[in-house]
Design a protein around this motif. Structure first.
Motif, PDB file in Angstrom:
ATOM      1  N   ASN A  59       0.823  -1.210   0.000  1.00  0.00           N
ATOM      2  CA  ASN A  59       0.000   0.000   0.000  1.00  0.00           C
ATOM      3  C   ASN A  59       0.859   1.263   0.000  1.00  0.00           C
ATOM      4  O   ASN A  59       2.082   1.216   0.136  1.00  0.00           O
ATOM      5  N   SER A  60       0.182   2.402  -0.144  1.00  0.00           N
ATOM      6  CA  SER A  60       0.885   3.675  -0.335  1.00  0.00           C
ATOM      7  C   SER A  60       1.685   4.115   0.886  1.00  0.00           C
ATOM      8  O   SER A  60       2.531   5.005   0.778  1.00  0.00           O
ATOM      9  N   PHE A  89      -0.606   4.128  -7.829  1.00  0.00           N
ATOM     10  CA  PHE A  89      -1.931   4.607  -7.443  1.00  0.00           C
ATOM     11  C   PHE A  89      -3.032   4.022  -8.332  1.00  0.00           C
ATOM     12  O   PHE A  89      -4.162   3.817  -7.879  1.00  0.00           O
ATOM     13  N   ASN A  94      -6.746   4.756  -7.144  1.00  0.00           N
ATOM     14  CA  ASN A  94      -6.675   6.080  -6.519  1.00  0.00           C
ATOM     15  C   ASN A  94      -6.512   7.122  -7.625  1.00  0.00           C
ATOM     16  O   ASN A  94      -5.406   7.557  -7.948  1.00  0.00           O
ATOM     17  N   GLU A  96      -7.366  10.267  -7.760  1.00  0.00           N
ATOM     18  CA  GLU A  96      -6.945  11.614  -7.368  1.00  0.00           C
ATOM     19  C   GLU A  96      -5.427  11.750  -7.367  1.00  0.00           C
ATOM     20  O   GLU A  96      -4.874  12.698  -7.960  1.00  0.00           O
ATOM     21  N   ASN A  97      -4.731  10.821  -6.701  1.00  0.00           N
ATOM     22  CA  ASN A  97      -3.275  10.913  -6.644  1.00  0.00           C
ATOM     23  C   ASN A  97      -2.622  10.603  -7.984  1.00  0.00           C
ATOM     24  O   ASN A  97      -1.571  11.160  -8.318  1.00  0.00           O
TER      25      ASN A  97
END
Length: 459
Positions: A59-60, A89, A94, A96-97
């Motif tokens: 994960n990020s 991402f 994700n 947005e990122n």
């Protein structure tokens, strides 16, 4: 190397990190990174790219320390770095990122790799952001000589069709079919057809049917229904009627398919009259279908114009068309709405003379018509005839009989209730209470009338 006193250099560490990245061994990759810092070897962009790649399946929370380390050590990301970050991402959906880093790299004058942009477009489309996905595609292709893969356009078309976005569907369909000469699958085509139906795009709908035919998909009801709706929304009613004729060659249309035409015709009497005139025009070009004339009858009944409905029915021989069961049921519905029992009886007689078997719906309408009269004895006759024909009367029919009998002080309402229970229908206690209350009031009223009549006679 260390045991022999040989100092590893940057290339050595980078090769080691690449091998760790290929096997997604993130813990070992981070240990190698820490080791090179201990030996005073400054990492370069390749080092960080390999380190990020080794953490792709985590994960990020594991990505941000790597990005901070790059910033602290003054290592500038390149196109590959941003591609890895965006891919990171994208795999987590994700958007947005992913967009954030796409615009960061553009602001630094770094041109994104083709695969990077395709990833962003793909997650934008998958997340339902059709406009964003197509905007990204248009912006890229307008500034670059490179062209995105066909799958990207197909994703944009799918996303546009799923949200019924007219402009997106038109642009993507024309590019995929005309420019790329591709034939989308039936699932995508159905989405395009629904969009064409919603926005009145018969040209697009017609082209979809052409593509389906080319790919060997047999055209069925679900394909023609959106085309008819598209014609109606575009005001091309004649073409909608002619589509019905084409459908008859494979499968008779359902009433739900014809609903858009009916909605158009029943707007007002002027629209009705102009549509009826179209029947003559179409008849000169090709044989009319009974479904088309049934729409005319249905529209007249919806307008409350029984005279026009009967007139349309009487014109059937002029078009060499025979009435079907739907025709008679529509006319019976009109008779019920107007409480016109003689017309209902005549229509029923015509139906029998046409050798069209009576169905449950036929009996329901005749019972409903009889109940609408002051004298409703025929309702019970049709009920018995219906049961004798092997049909189970619906609960609504029994409820109508109960209401009619109770409101007229007729004790046969209890017989209707008993039959209703015998047929397996549940009776609402509130409905029973109201029926008894109404019957009591009406029967009491009838007793007062009879007593008054008897007193008058005695005097």
């Amino acid at each position: 190397m260390k045991w022999r006193g040989t100092q590893p250099d940057l290339d050595t560490y980078n090769f080691l990190l690449r091998s760790m990245a290929g096997n997604t061994r993130s813990v070992d990759a981070w240990a190698i990174f820490e080791d090179m810092k201990i030996y005073g070897i400054k990492p370069d962009v390749k080092t960080f790219n390999a380190l990020i790649e080794a953490h792709q399946h985590r994960n990020s929370a594991y990505l941000w320390p790597i990005i901070r380390a790059m910033e602290e050590m003054g290592v500038e990301p390149n196109a590959a770095t941003y591609g890895l970050i965006i891919s990171y991402f994208a795999s987590a959906k994700n958007i947005e990122n992913a967009l954030r880093y796409l615009y960061v790299m553009k602001s630094k004058g770094i041109e994104p790799e083709l695969r990077t942009l395709q990833l962003v477009v793909e997650i934008a489309a998958d997340s339902g952001n059709a406009r964003l996905a197509l905007d990204l595609v248009n912006a890229f292709e307008s500034d670059s000589v490179r062209r995105l893969e066909s799958d990207v356009w197909v994703n944009c078309l799918t996303a546009s069709a799923s949200c019924l976005w007219k402009d997106g569907v038109v642009q993507c369909w024309e590019y995929i079919v005309q420019e790329l000469n591709l034939s989308p699958g039936e699932g995508i085509c159905m989405g395009v057809l629904h969009t064409a139906a919603r926005h009145g795009l018969p040209d697009i709908a017609t082209d979809v049917l052409r593509v389906l035919s080319l790919t060997g998909v047999p055209l069925q009801e679900r394909h023609f229904a959106p085309l008819i709706e598209a014609f109606c929304r575009a005001g091309q009613v004649k073409e909608a009627f002619m589509t019905i004729d084409i459908m008859q060659e494979t499968t008779p249309p359902l009433s739900s398919t014809l609903l858009p035409i009916l909605e158009h015709v029943k707007k007002n009497t002027d629209t009705f009259d102009s549509t009826w005139a179209l029947m003559d025009e179409i008849h000169q070009e090709r044989p009319l279908q009974v479904s088309s004339l049934n729409i005319i009858i249905g529209a007249a009944i919806a307008l409350g114009d029984l005279q026009r409905a009967v007139g349309a029915y009487k014109s059937f021989p002029d078009y060499n068309v025979k009435a079907d069961r739907d025709t008679f049921h529509l006319l019976l519905e009109g008779a019920v709405a107007a409480r016109h029992q003689p017309l209902g009886a005549r229509i029923l007689q015509d139906m029998k003379e046409a050798d069209i078997a009576l169905e449950s719906r036929t009996y329901e309408l005749m019972i409903e018509l009889a109940i609408a009269q002051d004298s409703y004895e025929e309702a019970f006759e049709y009920l018995e005839e219906m049961k004798g024909a092997g049909f189970k009367p619906p609960a609504t029919t029994y409820k109508s009989l109960v209401k009619k009998c109770a409101s007229n002080g007729d004790p046969r309402y209890t017989i209707a209730l008993e039959e209703m229970e015998e047929m397996g229908y549940e009776t609402d206690p509130e409905f029973l209470r109201k029926a008894k209350d109404v019957f009591s009031k009406e029967s009491t009223g009838m007793m007062f009338i009879e007593e008054a009549e008897n007193t008058t006679v005695a005097r």
